[in-house]
Design a protein around this motif. Structure first.
Motif, PDB file in Angstrom:
ATOM      1  N   PRO A   5       7.241  -6.365 -20.780  1.00  0.00           N
ATOM      2  CA  PRO A   5       6.967  -4.995 -20.338  1.00  0.00           C
ATOM      3  C   PRO A   5       6.874  -4.930 -18.815  1.00  0.00           C
ATOM      4  CG  PRO A   5       4.997  -5.996 -21.286  1.00  0.00           C
ATOM      5  CD  PRO A   5       6.132  -6.962 -21.484  1.00  0.00           C
ATOM      6  N   GLY A   6       7.145  -3.761 -18.257  1.00  0.00           N
ATOM      7  CA  GLY A   6       7.048  -3.570 -16.812  1.00  0.00           C
ATOM      8  C   GLY A   6       5.605  -3.693 -16.342  1.00  0.00           C
ATOM      9  N   VAL A   7       5.449  -4.130 -15.109  1.00  0.00           N
ATOM     10  CA  VAL A   7       4.131  -4.251 -14.496  1.00  0.00           C
ATOM     11  C   VAL A   7       4.069  -3.317 -13.299  1.00  0.00           C
ATOM     12  CG1 VAL A   7       2.519  -5.795 -13.320  1.00  0.00           C
ATOM     13  CG2 VAL A   7       3.910  -6.660 -15.213  1.00  0.00           C
ATOM     14  N   ALA A   8       3.164  -2.339 -13.354  1.00  0.00           N
ATOM     15  CA  ALA A   8       2.978  -1.405 -12.245  1.00  0.00           C
ATOM     16  C   ALA A   8       1.973  -2.003 -11.266  1.00  0.00           C
ATOM     17  CB  ALA A   8       2.474  -0.067 -12.760  1.00  0.00           C
ATOM     18  N   LEU A   9       2.412  -2.166 -10.033  1.00  0.00           N
ATOM     19  CA  LEU A   9       1.521  -2.693  -8.999  1.00  0.00           C
ATOM     20  C   LEU A   9       0.795  -1.542  -8.323  1.00  0.00           C
ATOM     21  CD1 LEU A   9       3.825  -5.334  -7.270  1.00  0.00           C
ATOM     22  CD2 LEU A   9       2.194  -5.685  -9.130  1.00  0.00           C
ATOM     23  N   ARG A  10      -0.485  -1.696  -8.136  1.00  0.00           N
ATOM     24  CA  ARG A  10      -1.246  -0.715  -7.372  1.00  0.00           C
ATOM     25  C   ARG A  10      -1.111  -1.053  -5.894  1.00  0.00           C
ATOM     26  NH1 ARG A  10      -6.764  -1.125 -10.559  1.00  0.00           N
ATOM     27  NH2 ARG A  10      -5.746  -2.928 -11.412  1.00  0.00           N
ATOM     28  N   ALA A  11      -1.453  -0.113  -5.056  1.00  0.00           N
ATOM     29  CA  ALA A  11      -1.350  -0.301  -3.606  1.00  0.00           C
ATOM     30  C   ALA A  11      -2.033  -1.601  -3.193  1.00  0.00           C
ATOM     31  CB  ALA A  11      -1.975   0.876  -2.877  1.00  0.00           C
ATOM     32  N   GLY A  12      -1.263  -2.472  -2.530  1.00  0.00           N
ATOM     33  CA  GLY A  12      -1.797  -3.732  -2.023  1.00  0.00           C
ATOM     34  C   GLY A  12      -1.728  -4.901  -2.986  1.00  0.00           C
ATOM     35  N   GLU A  13      -1.358  -4.686  -4.258  1.00  0.00           N
ATOM     36  CA  GLU A  13      -1.284  -5.777  -5.229  1.00  0.00           C
ATOM     37  C   GLU A  13       0.026  -6.552  -5.101  1.00  0.00           C
ATOM     38  OE1 GLU A  13      -3.864  -4.644  -9.115  1.00  0.00           O
ATOM     39  OE2 GLU A  13      -1.807  -3.912  -9.096  1.00  0.00           O
ATOM     40  N   HIS A  14       0.043  -7.773  -5.667  1.00  0.00           N
ATOM     41  CA  HIS A  14       1.267  -8.563  -5.708  1.00  0.00           C
ATOM     42  C   HIS A  14       1.365  -9.279  -7.048  1.00  0.00           C
ATOM     43  CE1 HIS A  14      -1.576 -11.713  -4.454  1.00  0.00           C
ATOM     44  NE2 HIS A  14      -0.752 -12.537  -5.071  1.00  0.00           N
ATOM     45  N   ILE A  15       2.586  -9.716  -7.370  1.00  0.00           N
ATOM     46  CA  ILE A  15       2.847 -10.453  -8.596  1.00  0.00           C
ATOM     47  C   ILE A  15       3.901 -11.515  -8.284  1.00  0.00           C
ATOM     48  CG2 ILE A  15       4.616  -8.830  -9.365  1.00  0.00           C
ATOM     49  CD1 ILE A  15       3.702  -9.344 -12.245  1.00  0.00           C
ATOM     50  N   THR A  16       3.802 -12.655  -8.946  1.00  0.00           N
ATOM     51  CA  THR A  16       4.811 -13.708  -8.821  1.00  0.00           C
ATOM     52  C   THR A  16       5.548 -13.799 -10.149  1.00  0.00           C
ATOM     53  OG1 THR A  16       3.422 -14.935  -7.261  1.00  0.00           O
ATOM     54  CG2 THR A  16       5.212 -16.155  -8.334  1.00  0.00           C
ATOM     55  N   VAL A  17       6.881 -13.716 -10.107  1.00  0.00           N
ATOM     56  CA  VAL A  17       7.696 -13.762 -11.317  1.00  0.00           C
ATOM     57  C   VAL A  17       8.807 -14.789 -11.155  1.00  0.00           C
ATOM     58  CG1 VAL A  17       7.216 -11.381 -11.985  1.00  0.00           C
ATOM     59  CG2 VAL A  17       9.147 -11.862 -10.501  1.00  0.00           C
TER      60      VAL A  17
ATOM     61  N   GLY B  57       8.885   3.498  -6.273  1.00  0.00           N
ATOM     62  CA  GLY B  57       8.639   4.916  -6.494  1.00  0.00           C
ATOM     63  C   GLY B  57       9.549   5.437  -7.592  1.00  0.00           C
ATOM     64  N   SER B  58      10.068   6.648  -7.424  1.00  0.00           N
ATOM     65  CA  SER B  58      10.923   7.231  -8.456  1.00  0.00           C
ATOM     66  C   SER B  58      12.371   7.372  -7.997  1.00  0.00           C
ATOM     67  CB  SER B  58      10.387   8.608  -8.845  1.00  0.00           C
ATOM     68  OG  SER B  58      10.387   9.453  -7.715  1.00  0.00           O
ATOM     69  N   THR B  59      12.701   6.863  -6.798  1.00  0.00           N
ATOM     70  CA  THR B  59      14.038   7.127  -6.269  1.00  0.00           C
ATOM     71  C   THR B  59      14.902   5.905  -6.004  1.00  0.00           C
ATOM     72  OG1 THR B  59      13.177   7.135  -4.027  1.00  0.00           O
ATOM     73  CG2 THR B  59      13.270   9.248  -5.152  1.00  0.00           C
ATOM     74  N   ALA B  60      14.352   4.712  -6.024  1.00  0.00           N
ATOM     75  CA  ALA B  60      15.158   3.541  -5.667  1.00  0.00           C
ATOM     76  C   ALA B  60      14.768   2.342  -6.507  1.00  0.00           C
ATOM     77  CB  ALA B  60      14.976   3.216  -4.190  1.00  0.00           C
ATOM     78  N   SER B  61      15.733   1.448  -6.718  1.00  0.00           N
ATOM     79  CA  SER B  61      15.453   0.209  -7.431  1.00  0.00           C
ATOM     80  C   SER B  61      16.358  -0.886  -6.895  1.00  0.00           C
ATOM     81  CB  SER B  61      15.665   0.381  -8.938  1.00  0.00           C
ATOM     82  OG  SER B  61      17.011   0.686  -9.213  1.00  0.00           O
ATOM     83  N   ALA B  62      15.965  -2.118  -7.171  1.00  0.00           N
ATOM     84  CA  ALA B  62      16.748  -3.271  -6.730  1.00  0.00           C
ATOM     85  C   ALA B  62      16.757  -4.301  -7.846  1.00  0.00           C
ATOM     86  CB  ALA B  62      16.148  -3.874  -5.466  1.00  0.00           C
ATOM     87  N   TRP B  63      17.957  -4.745  -8.247  1.00  0.00           N
ATOM     88  CA  TRP B  63      18.091  -5.816  -9.235  1.00  0.00           C
ATOM     89  C   TRP B  63      18.263  -7.105  -8.463  1.00  0.00           C
ATOM     90  CZ3 TRP B  63      17.085  -7.123 -13.955  1.00  0.00           C
ATOM     91  CH2 TRP B  63      17.682  -8.249 -14.519  1.00  0.00           C
TER      92      TRP B  63
ATOM     93  N   LYS C 266       0.829  -1.216   0.000  1.00  0.00           N
ATOM     94  CA  LYS C 266       0.000   0.000   0.000  1.00  0.00           C
ATOM     95  C   LYS C 266       0.863   1.266   0.000  1.00  0.00           C
ATOM     96  CE  LYS C 266      -3.903  -2.367   1.991  1.00  0.00           C
ATOM     97  NZ  LYS C 266      -4.902  -2.448   3.026  1.00  0.00           N
ATOM     98  N   SER C 267       1.923   1.231  -0.828  1.00  0.00           N
ATOM     99  CA  SER C 267       2.826   2.378  -0.921  1.00  0.00           C
ATOM    100  C   SER C 267       2.132   3.562  -1.583  1.00  0.00           C
ATOM    101  CB  SER C 267       4.072   2.007  -1.714  1.00  0.00           C
ATOM    102  OG  SER C 267       3.744   1.824  -3.076  1.00  0.00           O
ATOM    103  N   LYS C 268       2.657   4.741  -1.328  1.00  0.00           N
ATOM    104  CA  LYS C 268       2.114   5.957  -1.939  1.00  0.00           C
ATOM    105  C   LYS C 268       2.720   6.227  -3.306  1.00  0.00           C
ATOM    106  CE  LYS C 268       1.142   8.099   2.463  1.00  0.00           C
ATOM    107  NZ  LYS C 268       1.447   9.180   3.392  1.00  0.00           N
ATOM    108  N   ASN C 269       3.967   5.762  -3.534  1.00  0.00           N
ATOM    109  CA  ASN C 269       4.678   6.076  -4.772  1.00  0.00           C
ATOM    110  C   ASN C 269       4.714   4.936  -5.774  1.00  0.00           C
ATOM    111  OD1 ASN C 269       5.336   8.686  -3.901  1.00  0.00           O
ATOM    112  ND2 ASN C 269       6.969   7.849  -2.641  1.00  0.00           N
ATOM    113  N   GLY C 270       4.113   3.796  -5.452  1.00  0.00           N
ATOM    114  CA  GLY C 270       4.020   2.693  -6.394  1.00  0.00           C
ATOM    115  C   GLY C 270       5.251   1.816  -6.490  1.00  0.00           C
ATOM    116  N   THR C 271       5.059   0.673  -7.121  1.00  0.00           N
ATOM    117  CA  THR C 271       6.113  -0.316  -7.344  1.00  0.00           C
ATOM    118  C   THR C 271       5.967  -0.810  -8.775  1.00  0.00           C
ATOM    119  OG1 THR C 271       5.995  -1.031  -5.034  1.00  0.00           O
ATOM    120  CG2 THR C 271       7.041  -2.540  -6.576  1.00  0.00           C
ATOM    121  N   VAL C 272       7.075  -0.877  -9.511  1.00  0.00           N
ATOM    122  CA  VAL C 272       7.055  -1.401 -10.871  1.00  0.00           C
ATOM    123  C   VAL C 272       8.029  -2.565 -10.938  1.00  0.00           C
ATOM    124  CG1 VAL C 272       7.370  -0.899 -13.321  1.00  0.00           C
ATOM    125  CG2 VAL C 272       6.540   0.892 -11.783  1.00  0.00           C
TER     126      VAL C 272
END
Length: 79
Positions: A35-47, A58-64, A22-28
């Motif tokens: 293509p990238g998948v944008a998760l809405r607050a509270g969503e999940h994905i299995t990859v 959000g727009s400031t951090a990423s993790a590989w 439930k982040s405010k800035n989102g997760t992609v």
């Protein structure tokens, strides 16, 4: 700084479950070749972790997240 309550990463064998907490800035989530998948607050994905996963918080951090050992290229880009 990224909030410790932004996203949860859970490994399940050779898969990764990415849950937006439930982040405010989102997760992609980016999987190579797809293509990238944008998760809405509270969503999940299995990859699959086979080719690695890039999670952008959000727009400031990423993790590989990669499987196996990183390749030492001696500071040079691989071709």
């Amino acid at each position: 700084m990224v909030s410790r309550t932004h996203v949860r990463l859970e490994r399940d064998g050779s898969s990764l479950i990415v849950s937006d907490l439930k982040s405010k800035n989102g997760t992609v989530v980016f999987v190579p070749g797809e293509p990238g998948v944008a998760l809405r607050a509270g969503e999940h994905i299995t990859v699959s972790l086979t080719g690695g996963v890039l999670v952008v918080l959000g727009s400031t951090a990423s993790a590989w997240i990669a499987t196996g050992q990183p390749t030492d290229t001696g500071g040079k880009a691989e071709s």
